[in-house]
Design a protein around this motif. Structure first.
Motif, PDB file in Angstrom:
ATOM      1  N   GLU A 164       0.815  -1.219   0.000  1.00 15.40           N
ATOM      2  CA  GLU A 164       0.000   0.000   0.000  1.00 15.40           C
ATOM      3  C   GLU A 164       0.845   1.264   0.000  1.00 15.40           C
ATOM      4  OE1 GLU A 164      -3.819   0.867   0.857  1.00 15.40           O
ATOM      5  OE2 GLU A 164      -3.518  -0.507  -0.800  1.00 15.40           O
ATOM      6  N   SER A 165       2.121   1.142   0.337  1.00 14.75           N
ATOM      7  CA  SER A 165       3.008   2.299   0.356  1.00 14.75           C
ATOM      8  C   SER A 165       3.698   2.528  -0.985  1.00 14.75           C
ATOM      9  CB  SER A 165       4.074   2.114   1.446  1.00 14.75           C
ATOM     10  OG  SER A 165       3.479   2.042   2.724  1.00 14.75           O
ATOM     11  N   LEU A 166       3.427   1.679  -1.963  1.00 16.81           N
ATOM     12  CA  LEU A 166       4.091   1.753  -3.260  1.00 16.81           C
ATOM     13  C   LEU A 166       3.066   1.921  -4.375  1.00 16.81           C
ATOM     14  CD1 LEU A 166       6.587  -1.188  -2.619  1.00 16.81           C
ATOM     15  CD2 LEU A 166       7.134   1.252  -2.558  1.00 16.81           C
ATOM     16  N   GLY A 167       3.536   2.177  -5.579  1.00 15.45           N
ATOM     17  CA  GLY A 167       2.628   2.320  -6.710  1.00 15.45           C
ATOM     18  C   GLY A 167       1.799   3.587  -6.639  1.00 15.45           C
ATOM     19  N   ALA A 168       0.737   3.633  -7.428  1.00 16.66           N
ATOM     20  CA  ALA A 168      -0.122   4.826  -7.488  1.00 16.66           C
ATOM     21  C   ALA A 168      -0.811   5.088  -6.154  1.00 16.66           C
ATOM     22  CB  ALA A 168      -1.159   4.655  -8.603  1.00 16.66           C
ATOM     23  N   ALA A 201       8.133  15.694   1.895  1.00 17.29           N
ATOM     24  CA  ALA A 201       7.447  14.431   1.603  1.00 17.29           C
ATOM     25  C   ALA A 201       8.253  13.558   0.643  1.00 17.29           C
ATOM     26  CB  ALA A 201       6.064  14.710   1.016  1.00 17.29           C
ATOM     27  N   LEU A 202       8.851  14.159  -0.374  1.00 16.68           N
ATOM     28  CA  LEU A 202       9.590  13.375  -1.369  1.00 16.68           C
ATOM     29  C   LEU A 202      10.768  12.626  -0.748  1.00 16.68           C
ATOM     30  CD1 LEU A 202       9.619  12.738  -4.439  1.00 16.68           C
ATOM     31  CD2 LEU A 202      11.364  14.529  -4.649  1.00 16.68           C
ATOM     32  N   ASP A 203      11.342  13.165   0.301  1.00 15.11           N
ATOM     33  CA  ASP A 203      12.469  12.492   0.952  1.00 15.11           C
ATOM     34  C   ASP A 203      12.068  11.123   1.508  1.00 15.11           C
ATOM     35  OD1 ASP A 203      13.718  14.892   0.404  1.00 15.11           O
ATOM     36  OD2 ASP A 203      14.651  15.063   2.378  1.00 15.11           O
ATOM     37  N   HIS A 204      10.779  10.941   1.772  1.00 17.46           N
ATOM     38  CA  HIS A 204      10.298   9.665   2.311  1.00 17.46           C
ATOM     39  C   HIS A 204      10.480   8.531   1.304  1.00 17.46           C
ATOM     40  CE1 HIS A 204       8.235   7.336   5.304  1.00 17.46           C
ATOM     41  NE2 HIS A 204       7.273   6.975   4.484  1.00 17.46           N
ATOM     42  N   PHE A 205      10.537   8.869   0.027  1.00 15.33           N
ATOM     43  CA  PHE A 205      10.773   7.842  -0.981  1.00 15.33           C
ATOM     44  C   PHE A 205      12.118   7.149  -0.718  1.00 15.33           C
ATOM     45  CE2 PHE A 205       7.856   9.023  -4.720  1.00 15.33           C
ATOM     46  CZ  PHE A 205       6.929   9.623  -3.882  1.00 15.33           C
ATOM     47  N   GLN A 206      13.171   7.961  -0.542  1.00 21.67           N
ATOM     48  CA  GLN A 206      14.497   7.393  -0.319  1.00 21.67           C
ATOM     49  C   GLN A 206      14.677   6.881   1.111  1.00 21.67           C
ATOM     50  OE1 GLN A 206      18.013   9.381  -2.205  1.00 21.67           O
ATOM     51  NE2 GLN A 206      16.520  10.998  -2.652  1.00 21.67           N
ATOM     52  N   LYS A 207      14.071   7.546   2.069  1.00 20.59           N
ATOM     53  CA  LYS A 207      14.225   7.141   3.467  1.00 20.59           C
ATOM     54  C   LYS A 207      13.588   5.791   3.739  1.00 20.59           C
ATOM     55  CE  LYS A 207      15.098   9.326   6.912  1.00 20.59           C
ATOM     56  NZ  LYS A 207      16.230   9.344   7.854  1.00 20.59           N
ATOM     57  N   ARG A 226       9.139   0.840  -8.929  1.00 18.63           N
ATOM     58  CA  ARG A 226       9.560   1.443 -10.195  1.00 18.63           C
ATOM     59  C   ARG A 226       8.626   2.605 -10.581  1.00 18.63           C
ATOM     60  NH1 ARG A 226      12.723   0.460 -14.689  1.00 18.63           N
ATOM     61  NH2 ARG A 226      13.539  -1.487 -13.857  1.00 18.63           N
ATOM     62  N   PHE A 227       7.345   2.464 -10.293  1.00 20.39           N
ATOM     63  CA  PHE A 227       6.415   3.557 -10.572  1.00 20.39           C
ATOM     64  C   PHE A 227       6.816   4.814  -9.795  1.00 20.39           C
ATOM     65  CE2 PHE A 227       2.738   6.105  -9.446  1.00 20.39           C
ATOM     66  CZ  PHE A 227       2.116   6.312 -10.671  1.00 20.39           C
ATOM     67  N   LEU A 228       7.192   4.645  -8.529  1.00 20.76           N
ATOM     68  CA  LEU A 228       7.606   5.798  -7.734  1.00 20.76           C
ATOM     69  C   LEU A 228       8.875   6.423  -8.296  1.00 20.76           C
ATOM     70  CD1 LEU A 228       6.965   4.641  -4.047  1.00 20.76           C
ATOM     71  CD2 LEU A 228       5.441   5.882  -5.595  1.00 20.76           C
ATOM     72  N   VAL A 229       9.794   5.584  -8.796  1.00 17.98           N
ATOM     73  CA  VAL A 229      11.015   6.108  -9.401  1.00 17.98           C
ATOM     74  C   VAL A 229      10.680   6.888 -10.673  1.00 17.98           C
ATOM     75  CG1 VAL A 229      13.190   5.474 -10.505  1.00 17.98           C
ATOM     76  CG2 VAL A 229      12.475   4.311  -8.401  1.00 17.98           C
ATOM     77  N   THR A 230       9.727   6.384 -11.444  1.00 18.33           N
ATOM     78  CA  THR A 230       9.301   7.108 -12.646  1.00 18.33           C
ATOM     79  C   THR A 230       8.737   8.473 -12.275  1.00 18.33           C
ATOM     80  OG1 THR A 230       8.805   5.041 -13.783  1.00 18.33           O
ATOM     81  CG2 THR A 230       7.785   7.026 -14.673  1.00 18.33           C
ATOM     82  N   TYR A 231       7.974   8.515 -11.184  1.00 18.18           N
ATOM     83  CA  TYR A 231       7.459   9.808 -10.714  1.00 18.18           C
ATOM     84  C   TYR A 231       8.612  10.739 -10.344  1.00 18.18           C
ATOM     85  CZ  TYR A 231       5.527  13.332  -7.636  1.00 18.18           C
ATOM     86  OH  TYR A 231       5.222  14.528  -7.060  1.00 18.18           O
TER      87      TYR A 231
END
Length: 234
Positions: free
Chosen positions: A130-134, A170-176, A199-204
């Motif tokens: 639930e934390s990944l994808g769209a 908020a975007l820092d949470h992707f890498q954290k 991968r979807f999040l990386v594309t974003y």
């Protein structure tokens, strides 16, 4: 009683009883976690009733991400699950209650509890999807907005020259956290799905970085190369 009947009863009780304002952890979230869990457990010997119940009760106690006792929420949720199953759903098989409680306790990332059973591993993986994808993209910005955090650092969106700080951006949470989730998955199918959705999040991220440079029709190829999970099969 069939799984469908148990699901209907759980949803009815939650709609009538469960009071909170966090729309990222509502009944719709629980239903999606169960949907993912069904896919993950296909072909396994997992106890479907334990998985179903774990999915629907894993957030019965849900503390905000900035709460000082956030890491204790899943233990409290496990205790509350035991109480509800014994006092409200009195016909729930008593020999399955502890297995459900363990799945609830172990689902949390912040609690760092080892999932000891197949059912707990499935619930944990399904919740982390639930934390990944769209869906994950929508949820991370919803939660960050509720906590008053900024979207991203326009001058340094990927924290190249500053420490990552997801309490500020908020975007820092992707890498954290978020992009690390695939490696924490407990099942083969859970990991496969997590890698696709990461991968979807990386594309974003690649689209955002390109837009910040004024290029609205491209993706930042360096971002894709650096962060995208390898060997993802769609």
């Amino acid at each position: 009683m069939t799984l469908t009947h148990w699901q209907s009863r759980f949803e009815h009780w939650l709609h009538e009883t469960w009071q909170h304002d966090d729309k990222a952890h509502d009944v719709a979230h629980l239903k999606r976690v169960w949907q993912s869990a069904q896919r993950i457990m296909t072909g396994t010997e997992a106890d479907a009733l334990v998985v179903l119940t774990g999915c629907y009760f894993h957030d019965i106690v849900n503390l905000p991400k900035n709460h000082p006792q956030r890491h204790l929420a899943s233990a409290q949720a496990a205790d509350e699950t035991r109480r509800v199953l014994r006092d409200v759903f009195t016909d729930f098989p008593p020999d399955k209650i502890e297995a459900v409680a363990h799945a609830v306790h172990a689902h949390s990332f912040s609690a760092a509890v080892t999932a000891e059973t197949l059912e707990a591993k499935i619930v944990q993986d399904a919740d982390r999807l639930e934390s990944l994808g769209a869906i994950g993209l929508a949820r991370v910005f919803y939660v960050s907005g509720a906590l008053g955090r900024s979207l991203f650092d326009s001058n340094d969106p990927l924290a190249r020259e500053r420490p990552l700080d997801d309490t500020e951006w908020a975007l820092d949470h992707f890498q954290k956290k978020l992009l690390k989730l695939p490696e924490t998955m407990q099942t083969a199918e859970g990991r496969r799905l997590a890698e696709v959705n990461a991968r979807f999040l990386v594309t974003y991220m690649a689209k955002l970085c390109a837009e910040l440079r004024g290029d609205f029709c491209a993706l930042d190829k360096e971002v894709l190369a650096e962060f995208a999970p390898a060997d993802v099969k769609y």
